[in-house]
Design a protein around this motif. Sequence first.
Motif, PDB file in Angstrom:
ATOM      1  N   PHE A   1       0.836  -1.202   0.000  1.00  0.00           N
ATOM      2  CA  PHE A   1       0.000   0.000   0.000  1.00  0.00           C
ATOM      3  C   PHE A   1       0.872   1.253   0.000  1.00  0.00           C
ATOM      4  O   PHE A   1       0.621   2.212  -0.747  1.00  0.00           O
ATOM      5  N   HIS A   2       1.897   1.240   0.833  1.00  0.00           N
ATOM      6  CA  HIS A   2       2.816   2.377   0.921  1.00  0.00           C
ATOM      7  C   HIS A   2       3.549   2.576  -0.404  1.00  0.00           C
ATOM      8  O   HIS A   2       3.655   3.703  -0.920  1.00  0.00           O
ATOM      9  N   ALA A   3       4.048   1.486  -0.989  1.00  0.00           N
ATOM     10  CA  ALA A   3       4.763   1.576  -2.267  1.00  0.00           C
ATOM     11  C   ALA A   3       3.846   2.094  -3.371  1.00  0.00           C
ATOM     12  O   ALA A   3       4.226   2.976  -4.162  1.00  0.00           O
ATOM     13  N   ASN A   4       2.626   1.552  -3.440  1.00  0.00           N
ATOM     14  CA  ASN A   4       1.657   2.015  -4.436  1.00  0.00           C
ATOM     15  C   ASN A   4       1.403   3.518  -4.308  1.00  0.00           C
ATOM     16  O   ASN A   4       1.278   4.234  -5.307  1.00  0.00           O
ATOM     17  N   SER A   5       1.324   3.980  -3.069  1.00  0.00           N
ATOM     18  CA  SER A   5       1.026   5.391  -2.821  1.00  0.00           C
ATOM     19  C   SER A   5       2.154   6.285  -3.310  1.00  0.00           C
ATOM     20  O   SER A   5       1.913   7.378  -3.836  1.00  0.00           O
ATOM     21  N   GLU A   6       3.394   5.838  -3.141  1.00  0.00           N
ATOM     22  CA  GLU A   6       4.522   6.621  -3.647  1.00  0.00           C
ATOM     23  C   GLU A   6       4.441   6.753  -5.173  1.00  0.00           C
ATOM     24  O   GLU A   6       4.651   7.839  -5.728  1.00  0.00           O
ATOM     25  N   ILE A   7       4.115   5.657  -5.844  1.00  0.00           N
ATOM     26  CA  ILE A   7       4.028   5.678  -7.303  1.00  0.00           C
ATOM     27  C   ILE A   7       2.866   6.561  -7.756  1.00  0.00           C
ATOM     28  O   ILE A   7       3.023   7.413  -8.650  1.00  0.00           O
ATOM     29  N   MET A   8       1.708   6.396  -7.153  1.00  0.00           N
ATOM     30  CA  MET A   8       0.531   7.157  -7.591  1.00  0.00           C
ATOM     31  C   MET A   8       0.658   8.637  -7.248  1.00  0.00           C
ATOM     32  O   MET A   8       0.148   9.498  -7.975  1.00  0.00           O
ATOM     33  N   GLY A   9       1.355   8.951  -6.155  1.00  0.00           N
ATOM     34  CA  GLY A   9       1.621  10.351  -5.850  1.00  0.00           C
ATOM     35  C   GLY A   9       2.510  10.993  -6.890  1.00  0.00           C
ATOM     36  O   GLY A   9       2.291  12.146  -7.300  1.00  0.00           O
ATOM     37  N   ALA A  10       3.500  10.254  -7.349  1.00  0.00           N
ATOM     38  CA  ALA A  10       4.391  10.772  -8.390  1.00  0.00           C
ATOM     39  C   ALA A  10       3.627  11.022  -9.688  1.00  0.00           C
ATOM     40  O   ALA A  10       3.836  12.046 -10.355  1.00  0.00           O
TER      41      ALA A  10
ATOM     42  N   GLU B   1      10.054  10.172  -5.611  1.00  0.00           N
ATOM     43  CA  GLU B   1       8.867   9.390  -5.237  1.00  0.00           C
ATOM     44  C   GLU B   1       8.863   8.031  -5.951  1.00  0.00           C
ATOM     45  O   GLU B   1       8.519   7.012  -5.349  1.00  0.00           O
ATOM     46  N   ILE B   2       9.232   8.035  -7.229  1.00  0.00           N
ATOM     47  CA  ILE B   2       9.319   6.757  -7.961  1.00  0.00           C
ATOM     48  C   ILE B   2      10.372   5.864  -7.312  1.00  0.00           C
ATOM     49  O   ILE B   2      10.171   4.654  -7.137  1.00  0.00           O
ATOM     50  N   GLY B   3      11.502   6.460  -6.929  1.00  0.00           N
ATOM     51  CA  GLY B   3      12.544   5.686  -6.255  1.00  0.00           C
ATOM     52  C   GLY B   3      12.077   5.118  -4.931  1.00  0.00           C
ATOM     53  O   GLY B   3      12.406   3.981  -4.575  1.00  0.00           O
ATOM     54  N   HIS B   4      11.281   5.900  -4.187  1.00  0.00           N
ATOM     55  CA  HIS B   4      10.744   5.398  -2.915  1.00  0.00           C
ATOM     56  C   HIS B   4       9.860   4.177  -3.164  1.00  0.00           C
ATOM     57  O   HIS B   4       9.908   3.193  -2.417  1.00  0.00           O
ATOM     58  N   GLY B   5       9.033   4.270  -4.201  1.00  0.00           N
ATOM     59  CA  GLY B   5       8.174   3.137  -4.532  1.00  0.00           C
ATOM     60  C   GLY B   5       8.978   1.881  -4.796  1.00  0.00           C
ATOM     61  O   GLY B   5       8.639   0.790  -4.313  1.00  0.00           O
ATOM     62  N   GLN B   6      10.067   2.021  -5.542  1.00  0.00           N
ATOM     63  CA  GLN B   6      10.887   0.850  -5.869  1.00  0.00           C
ATOM     64  C   GLN B   6      11.533   0.259  -4.614  1.00  0.00           C
ATOM     65  O   GLN B   6      11.578  -0.968  -4.435  1.00  0.00           O
TER      66      GLN B   6
ATOM     67  N   VAL C   1       5.676 -12.966  -0.256  1.00  0.00           N
ATOM     68  CA  VAL C   1       4.251 -13.134  -0.537  1.00  0.00           C
ATOM     69  C   VAL C   1       3.928 -12.809  -1.992  1.00  0.00           C
ATOM     70  O   VAL C   1       3.223 -13.561  -2.668  1.00  0.00           O
ATOM     71  N   LYS C   2       4.451 -11.687  -2.478  1.00  0.00           N
ATOM     72  CA  LYS C   2       4.232 -11.244  -3.853  1.00  0.00           C
ATOM     73  C   LYS C   2       5.534 -10.734  -4.437  1.00  0.00           C
ATOM     74  O   LYS C   2       6.381 -10.204  -3.713  1.00  0.00           O
ATOM     75  N   THR C   3       5.666 -10.868  -5.752  1.00  0.00           N
ATOM     76  CA  THR C   3       6.819 -10.274  -6.420  1.00  0.00           C
ATOM     77  C   THR C   3       6.521  -8.806  -6.731  1.00  0.00           C
ATOM     78  O   THR C   3       5.362  -8.373  -6.722  1.00  0.00           O
ATOM     79  N   ARG C   4       7.564  -8.056  -7.014  1.00  0.00           N
ATOM     80  CA  ARG C   4       7.407  -6.657  -7.406  1.00  0.00           C
ATOM     81  C   ARG C   4       6.506  -6.555  -8.640  1.00  0.00           C
ATOM     82  O   ARG C   4       5.634  -5.689  -8.719  1.00  0.00           O
TER      83      ARG C   4
ATOM     84  N   TYR D   1      11.976  -2.849   5.631  1.00  0.00           N
ATOM     85  CA  TYR D   1      11.079  -1.689   5.603  1.00  0.00           C
ATOM     86  C   TYR D   1      11.712  -0.521   6.361  1.00  0.00           C
ATOM     87  O   TYR D   1      11.738   0.617   5.888  1.00  0.00           O
ATOM     88  N   ALA D   2      12.251  -0.808   7.547  1.00  0.00           N
ATOM     89  CA  ALA D   2      12.876   0.240   8.362  1.00  0.00           C
ATOM     90  C   ALA D   2      14.068   0.861   7.641  1.00  0.00           C
ATOM     91  O   ALA D   2      14.246   2.085   7.651  1.00  0.00           O
ATOM     92  N   HIS D   3      14.880   0.034   6.985  1.00  0.00           N
ATOM     93  CA  HIS D   3      16.036   0.562   6.246  1.00  0.00           C
ATOM     94  C   HIS D   3      15.574   1.457   5.099  1.00  0.00           C
ATOM     95  O   HIS D   3      16.166   2.524   4.847  1.00  0.00           O
ATOM     96  N   ALA D   4      14.534   1.035   4.384  1.00  0.00           N
ATOM     97  CA  ALA D   4      14.012   1.853   3.284  1.00  0.00           C
ATOM     98  C   ALA D   4      13.527   3.200   3.804  1.00  0.00           C
ATOM     99  O   ALA D   4      13.709   4.244   3.163  1.00  0.00           O
TER     100      ALA D   4
END
Length: 282
Positions: free
Chosen positions: A4-13, A39-44, A55-58, A112-115
């Motif tokens: 959800f967090h990753a998706n939000s970074e991409i959609m915000g960008a 923001e795109i980099g954060h998503g990645q 659980v899921k691949t990128r 997650y914490a490192h990211a």
Amino acid sequence: MIEFHANSEIMGAYLERPFIRQSPSIDRKLAFSAKVQDEIGHGQLLYRAAESLGVKTREEMLDDLANGDGKFLNCFHYPLKSWVEVPMISFFVDGAAMRRQATLRRTSWEPYAHAMDKVCFEEGFHVKHGEDILKELMTGSRKEQQLTQGAFEEWWPRIIQFFGPTDDKSTHHDFAASVGLKQQSNDDLRNAFLDQYIPKARKYGLKIPDEPRIRERDDGTYAVEEDDLDWDEFFTIAKNEYEPGLGQINGRKQAQEAVDWVCETIEADAATARGHEPQAAD
């Protein structure tokens, strides 16, 4: 939660990308271009952290986002129509994100914490950039001030709902808190944001809207009358059934389809390279 967090970074960008060209000066264009790239980099980074759970691949997460199955923040379901709305995202929404993301640097899933260390460092610059835009608009012409106030009144309820449903309606908080993923509840984060950003809004001459009602406690802190917020619309958004949000999702799908050939070419070249032994050096 991490997807959800990753998706939000991409959609915000994607929401902010058009304002690279619409920025009023070369300095703003350069700063906005860097912000969208960040923001795109954060998503990645976050997709990789989520992927490490196994659980899921990128690729699966990106496909779900493009197909309307992936969820993302409510504020990124609404279109941005003009430059005066930009600080509503770049200052207020990014500021709200910083409230939450700072706590996630102590989250229990270490990737997650490192990211979040890198994400928080860069988001701090984004908030300062958004604040500078807000200051410029609110010290500009009377028309700019009125338009910015109008944008603030439209976006304010959405910003308050950024933190998700109230604690009594949150379905995921108990589990996320019990395993150490979340460090604070939605209500605690929302109240901390109000305490910090209501004075900042007033500092730049913005008038806090009458709705939703904000009450000031005896100790000078703030709380929102949660019944004044449109939770029906919020939960429609949460199901990816809000009409403007469907347009955002479709735009992301079209963008992904437009560059599929790039990914296919890279994968094909990589497969070819793996099928040949490297040439010996002379």
